[in-house]
Write an enzyme that holds these catalytic residues in place. Structure first.
Site, PDB file in Angstrom:
ATOM      1  N   CYS A  32      52.979  39.080  34.259  1.00 17.40           N
ATOM      2  CA  CYS A  32      51.707  39.454  34.884  1.00 17.40           C
ATOM      3  C   CYS A  32      51.661  40.946  35.166  1.00 17.40           C
ATOM      4  O   CYS A  32      52.197  41.423  36.166  1.00 17.40           O
ATOM      5  CB  CYS A  32      51.513  38.654  36.169  1.00 17.40           C
ATOM      6  SG  CYS A  32      50.016  39.131  37.057  1.00 17.40           S
ATOM      7  N   CYS A  60      50.049  41.898  38.453  1.00 19.92           N
ATOM      8  CA  CYS A  60      50.865  41.697  39.661  1.00 19.92           C
ATOM      9  C   CYS A  60      51.946  42.763  39.758  1.00 19.92           C
ATOM     10  O   CYS A  60      52.243  43.252  40.835  1.00 19.92           O
ATOM     11  CB  CYS A  60      51.576  40.342  39.635  1.00 19.92           C
ATOM     12  SG  CYS A  60      50.599  38.990  39.031  1.00 19.92           S
ATOM     13  N   ASP A  61      52.571  43.106  38.655  1.00 20.55           N
ATOM     14  CA  ASP A  61      53.805  43.888  38.703  1.00 20.55           C
ATOM     15  C   ASP A  61      53.726  45.282  38.084  1.00 20.55           C
ATOM     16  O   ASP A  61      54.676  46.051  38.198  1.00 20.55           O
ATOM     17  CB  ASP A  61      54.925  43.090  38.007  1.00 20.55           C
ATOM     18  CG  ASP A  61      55.152  41.750  38.696  1.00 20.55           C
ATOM     19  OD1 ASP A  61      55.021  41.708  39.934  1.00 20.55           O
ATOM     20  OD2 ASP A  61      55.414  40.750  38.009  1.00 20.55           O
TER      21      ASP A  61
END
Ligand code: NDP
Length: 314
Positions: free
Chosen positions: A139, A142-143
């Protein structure tokens, strides 16, 4: 584990993406008093995406997580009972159907709407598993933040990979994109944007042999399948964007599925092979997989459940 408590409901909804929440909105308005269990990722896959530009009604686009908060609010306002918890086991051998939440609470339901969605796929390399969370991620949204100003790699060639590569290109110095064939599956408009990004380098006919690093990612070894050339690229982050698989494991043996685990529904409906059990959204859709189609099929499931509950023999 034996159940510590049980509860009987007319309509149990499992899953909290666009399909689950739409089913909750419709069944609540029909006074079926639905109970919805959100699963481990409340809001589903849209909570790990950035801007959604193609959901009608948002002319300026909307952030995925924000949209799912709105879906939840709307379902709650209509009277749906939204709960945190994960369906861990089912027994569909007789009615009312039985669903265990978090391995202990037993829900007995006259009708069940399954909207458990799909999850990211992985390459299956031991190094990928070892370094997951230490530079390996599925992701970018997200990261990606953790790799600001650094060099990263991404594998995949669909719209998700294209979207994530573009997202990373805005944060990172270079994005190395590995594509296993000599063409991309992504839509033309996304391919065009990838070509226009000056810091995305595409490697055609390329497979990932190993992700390198002991305690965190420091490189990736790739192989060109056309010429056989093997090379090592130093990167700090490695993103996997190669598609998804349906979250249907707990229903295996009870519901008809295709060879990859997508729940089969009767065409033109959300009915499964069991009466009173309906499936909506990505867990039953390997073709469209869009937020708007998931929401549409959640609505269909609600109407199918309502009709079934009103017609069934008492
Ligand atoms: P897709 O299934 O469309 O694409 C998966 C990609 O990963 C393919 O290019 C595939 O390669 C590649 N792949 C699969 N396994 C491997 C492997 N082991 N090694 C290397 N590469 C691999 O999944 P997406 O998640 O990209 O998209 C799913 C659906 O969602 C699509 O319908 C897409 O259009 C849609 N979508 C739409 C968006 C939008 O409209 N904004 C954004 C994101 C997704 P190959 O091509 O060789 O099979």
């Amino acid at each position: 584990m034996e159940n510590t408590s049980s509860e009987h409901v007319h309509c149990l909804i499992i899953g909290s993406g666009p399909a689950g929440y739409s089913a909750a909105i419709y069944t609540a308005r029909a006074n079926l008093k639905p109970v919805l269990y959100q699963g481990i990722q409340p809001g589903g896959q849209l909570t790990i995406t950035t801007e959604v530009e193609n959901y009608p009604g948002y002319p300026d686009g909307v952030q995925g997580p924000e949209m799912m908060v709105e879906f939840e609010k709307q379902a709650t306002r209509m009277g749906a009972d939204i709960r945190y918890g994960m369906a861990t086991k089912v027994d569909f051998s007789k009615q009312p159907y039985r669903v265990w939440i978090d391995e202990e609470k037993l829900m007995e339901a006259d009708s069940v709407i399954i909207a458990t969605g799909a999850s990211a796929k992985w390459l299956g390399l031991p190094s990928e598993e070892k370094l997951n969370g230490y530079g390996v991620s599925a992701c970018a949204v997200c990261d990606g933040f953790f790799f600001r100003g650094k060099e990263v790699a991404i594998v995949g060639a669909g719209d998700t990979a294209a979207e994530e590569a573009l997202y990373l290109s805005k944060l990172c110095t270079h994005v190395h994109m590995f594509i296993r064939r000599d063409q991309m599956r992504a839509s033309q408009v996304m391919q065009q944007r990838i070509r226009e990004a000056s810091n995305i380098k595409i490697y055609w006919n390329t497979v990932v042999e190993e992700i390198l690093g002991d305690t965190k990612v420091d490189g990736v070894r790739i192989k060109n399948t056309a010429g056989g050339k093997v090379e090592t690229i130093p990167v700090n982050g490695f993103f996997v964007a190669i598609g998804h698989e349906p979250n249907s494991a707990i229903f295996k043996g009870w519901l008809d599925m295709d060879e990859t685990g997508y729940i089969k529904t009767v065409p033109g409906s959300t009915r499964t092979n069991l009466e009173g059990i309906f499936a909506a959204g990505d867990v039953q859709d390997r073709v469209y997989r869009q937020a708007v189609t998931a929401a549409g099929s959640g609505c269909m499931a609600a109407l199918d459940a309502e009709r079934w509950l009103s017609l069934r023999p008492h």
